[in-house]
Motif scaffolding. Structure first.
Motif, mmCIF file in Angstrom:
data_model
loop_
_atom_site.group_PDB
_atom_site.id
_atom_site.type_symbol
_atom_site.label_atom_id
_atom_site.label_comp_id
_atom_site.label_asym_id
_atom_site.label_seq_id
_atom_site.Cartn_x
_atom_site.Cartn_y
_atom_site.Cartn_z
ATOM 1 N N MET A 1 40.270 45.252 48.898
ATOM 2 C CA MET A 1 39.888 46.655 49.493
ATOM 3 C C MET A 1 38.710 46.573 50.197
ATOM 4 O O MET A 1 38.569 46.867 51.402
ATOM 5 C CB MET A 1 39.810 47.751 48.386
ATOM 6 C CG MET A 1 41.038 47.915 47.456
ATOM 7 S SD MET A 1 42.297 48.596 48.919
ATOM 8 C CE MET A 1 43.265 49.670 47.826
ATOM 9 N N CYS A 2 37.672 46.540 49.613
ATOM 10 C CA CYS A 2 36.411 46.648 49.961
ATOM 11 C C CYS A 2 35.759 45.203 50.663
ATOM 12 O O CYS A 2 34.750 45.265 51.485
ATOM 13 C CB CYS A 2 35.007 46.912 49.168
ATOM 14 S SG CYS A 2 34.917 45.799 47.930
ATOM 15 N N LYS B 1 33.576 38.854 45.547
ATOM 16 C CA LYS B 1 33.527 39.288 44.127
ATOM 17 C C LYS B 1 33.476 38.301 42.983
ATOM 18 O O LYS B 1 33.368 38.487 41.860
ATOM 19 C CB LYS B 1 34.813 40.247 43.615
ATOM 20 C CG LYS B 1 34.769 41.681 44.656
ATOM 21 C CD LYS B 1 33.506 42.404 44.009
ATOM 22 C CE LYS B 1 33.309 43.401 45.143
ATOM 23 N NZ LYS B 1 31.779 44.095 44.960
ATOM 24 N N CYS C 1 36.967 44.135 40.667
ATOM 25 C CA CYS C 1 36.077 44.388 41.593
ATOM 26 C C CYS C 1 35.399 45.793 41.003
ATOM 27 O O CYS C 1 36.292 46.798 40.763
ATOM 28 C CB CYS C 1 36.457 44.929 43.039
ATOM 29 S SG CYS C 1 35.343 45.693 43.930
HETATM 30 ZN ZN LIG Z 1 36.446 46.058 46.081
#
Ligand SMILES: [Zn+2]
Length: 601
Positions: free
Chosen positions: A247-248, A252, A267
């Motif tokens: 997603m981001c 991570k 995350c």
């Molecule tokens: Zn994320």
């Protein structure tokens, strides 16, 4: 006692275009460091989160801790960004900032606004001096420097604030340089690497992306990647496998070896667990060996627009309200999502799309069908939920400047230098689609019988060298040998075909008493990476089917699956050559069947 909000507005005119200036000005981590702000400390701790990516941060000012809660940054790339901070300690109550980049004849007008609400008399007295006078002067100096660098199209990596070497670091740099040159690395690239390590900005060096640097240097990507891999062995660089959140896209998990991969990965920002795959979510990055320069990984701003460059717009929208945004988009596909809601809305942008569309984020999900918008559309975003929502519009394509684990592990230089790199026993990881080639020597039993064991063995060994060289030249790698057979892997089918043509030709023309004939089969499809005998190996139906193709080869031909034959690059090569269909329904190890083709070199 409550104090009035103080407002400061500064306007500057710059020579570079908003797009170029944005990469510097919206890199708030870099900017805060350049402005001399202290490093931040995350107060929430691992595993804790606030809704909508709000953060609790702390910094030390003159020995006094200053703690605040930061709202998510809001932006529209490359036009404006801003942030709000609510202080939990210190002389201020709130701090708001907004920057707007307006395109103008001959450059950009930057409008920079700061609003400060003091909490006490100290805040009331110090703000006009600190913000009104000092920050104004300092920000302008920094922005003028950024403008100059942006107009020269420079990367931040070139410009150090100050450089600190480890004791003996400079000497080690020279030793490493000599070692690379002795190994035959090209002098021009080696010197660029040395110069970067010697002078580069510490923050940019903390995560070096080899392809981004290769593009900037105007050098071949593979050559730069191979040089960096060698430089880790020469003591100049350290490598790191970053596991990126789907997603981001933030790193991570950072591992020194693939066997350190631990899944699933969590995350905190996106509040999701995910499984890494080699094709997109494991990226290889480098940083200087600490024995040369020790790079502290301090953060000065954690969530500015440039930490997530694939996000075009991010907006925090109050419950049951809407906001209209006009967005400069490039042609391509996007996803609109809300951080705290499931799913998302797909959006395609092209010249013929709609000039204005409405999208509703609700608890029951999203409308569904992909929307088609124009290149500068107006998006009317509605938050129909009873909660505040952080809406995120992001480009779907991943950066092609990332060096994926799928590519690196299929490279001969990597397999030679990092022979013991493997996954944890029992772990499997998807590597996406790869090209698998099997070869085998024709009539080798006969060869041993006719010319004797020792001479035959010599010929067989020579043939491995020829084959390995041809494979490496085309960017592939030998995974393993099984008797006289070789299993090799490539990113794409065409280089595999070129490699085997070269090897067959060289073996036929060799001056040896008995020219060798090489059987070969190539297949393309999805594979899984595993640890077999402490080596990185591949398995799956693609591998199994490729191993069967080689049995159909007669030694002066190459057997291709239809997946290989239909590849557009392969079609280009086959235009000059004869290909015949030898089987119409070879069974893979799953239920699928496919055609098999024979090509004569
Ligand atoms: Zn994320």
């Amino acid at each position: 006692m409550s104090f009035k909000e103080l407002h400061y507005r500064w306007e500057w005119k710059f020579k570079s275009q908003p797009e170029a200036l944005w990469t510097w000005v919206a890199d708030t981590n870099h900017f805060n460091r350049d402005a001399g702000l202290p490093a931040l400390e995350n107060r929430l701790g691992k595993g804790n989160r606030l809704a909508n990516a709000k953060r609790r941060l702390r910094l030390m000012v003159f020995g006094t801790p200053l703690e605040y809660e930061e709202e998510p940054f809001e932006w529209i790339r490359p036009r404006r960004f801003g942030v709000v901070r609510h202080y939990l300690s210190g002389p201020l109550d709130t701090f708001r900032q907004s920057a707007e980049l307006i395109p103008e004849e001959g450059g950009t007008r930057l409008i920079y606004d700061v609003w400060v609400k003091p909490k006490n008399i100290l805040g009331l007295i110090s703000t006009p001096i600190q913000i009104g006078i000092l920050s104004r002067r300092q920000f302008e100096t920094i922005f003028r420097r950024y403008d100059k660098l942006a107009s020269l199209q420079r990367l931040p990596i070139e410009f150090p604030a100050h450089v600190e070497f480890a004791p003996g670091g400079r000497e080690r740099l020279q030793v490493g340089r000599d070692r690379l040159l002795t190994q035959g690395a090209g002098r021009a690239l080696v010197d660029r690497l040395i110069e970067t390590l010697e002078r580069g900005d510490a923050m940019a060096l903390a995560r070096i992306r080899p392809y981004a640097l290769a593009d900037y240097w105007n050098a071949p990507r593979r050559a730069v990647l191979e040089l960096f891999l060698r430089a880790t062995r020469a003591g100049l660089l350290n490598l790191q496998w970053d596991v990126l959140c789907p997603m981001c896209r933030g790193a991570k998990q950072k591992n020194e070896t693939l066997s350190d991969l631990r899944m699933p990965v969590h995350c905190d920002t996106c509040n999701i667990d995910f499984y890494a795959n080699f094709e997109s979510s494991v990226e290889l990055t480098f940083h200087p060996n600490p024995a040369i320069r020790s790079i502290e990984a301090s953060e000065f701003c954690v969530a500015g627009p440039q930490t997530t460059p694939h996000i075009i717009a991010q907006q925090l929208i109050a419950p049951r309200s809407s906001r209209a945004l006009t967005l400069p988009l490039e042609k391509g596909r996007y996803r609109l999502r809300a951080l705290e809601l499931n799913g998302g809305q797909l959006i395609a942008a092209d010249t013929h799309g709609d000039a204005a569309v409405s999208v509703k984020a609700s608890d029951s999900g999203w409308a569904g069908d992909e929307l088609r918008v124009a290149l500068t559309p107006t998006l009317n975003l509605e938050n129909a939920t009873t909660q505040e929502q952080l809406l995120i519009l992001e480009r779907i394509a991943w950066s092609d400047q990332s060096t994926t684990a799928a590519e690196v592990t299929a490279l001969q230089t990597f397999r030679d230098l990092f022979a013991s790199e493997a996954l944890r026993p029992g772990d499997q990881i998807s590597v996406g689609s790869l090209t698998i080639m099997f070869t085998d020597l024709k009539s080798s039993t006969q060869l041993y019988r006719e010319i004797g064991d020792a001479p035959a063995f010599g010929l067989v060994m020579d043939h491995f060298d020829v084959l390995k060289q041809a494979i490496a030249d085309e960017g592939g790698a030998v995974v393993k040998t099984i008797g006289d057979a070789v299993m090799a892997v490539f990113q794409r089918p065409a280089p595999a075909l070129r490699a085997i043509f070269k090897a067959q030709e060289k073996l036929l023309k060799s001056s040896a008493a008995r020219p060798l004939k090489l059987k070969a089969g190539i297949h393309y499809g999805s594979c899984i990476a595993v640890n077999l005998n402490d080596r990185l190996d591949y398995f799956g139906t693609t591998v199994n089917a490729a191993s069967r193709l080689v049995e159909l080869s007669s030694g002066n031909d190459i057997i291709l699956s239809s997946a290989v034959r239909d590849d557009s690059e392969v079609q280009e090569i086959l235009r000059e050559l004869k290909a015949e269909c030898v089987e119409t329904n070879l069974k893979g190890f799953d239920k699928e069947t496919f055609e098999v083709w024979r090509v004569y070199s």
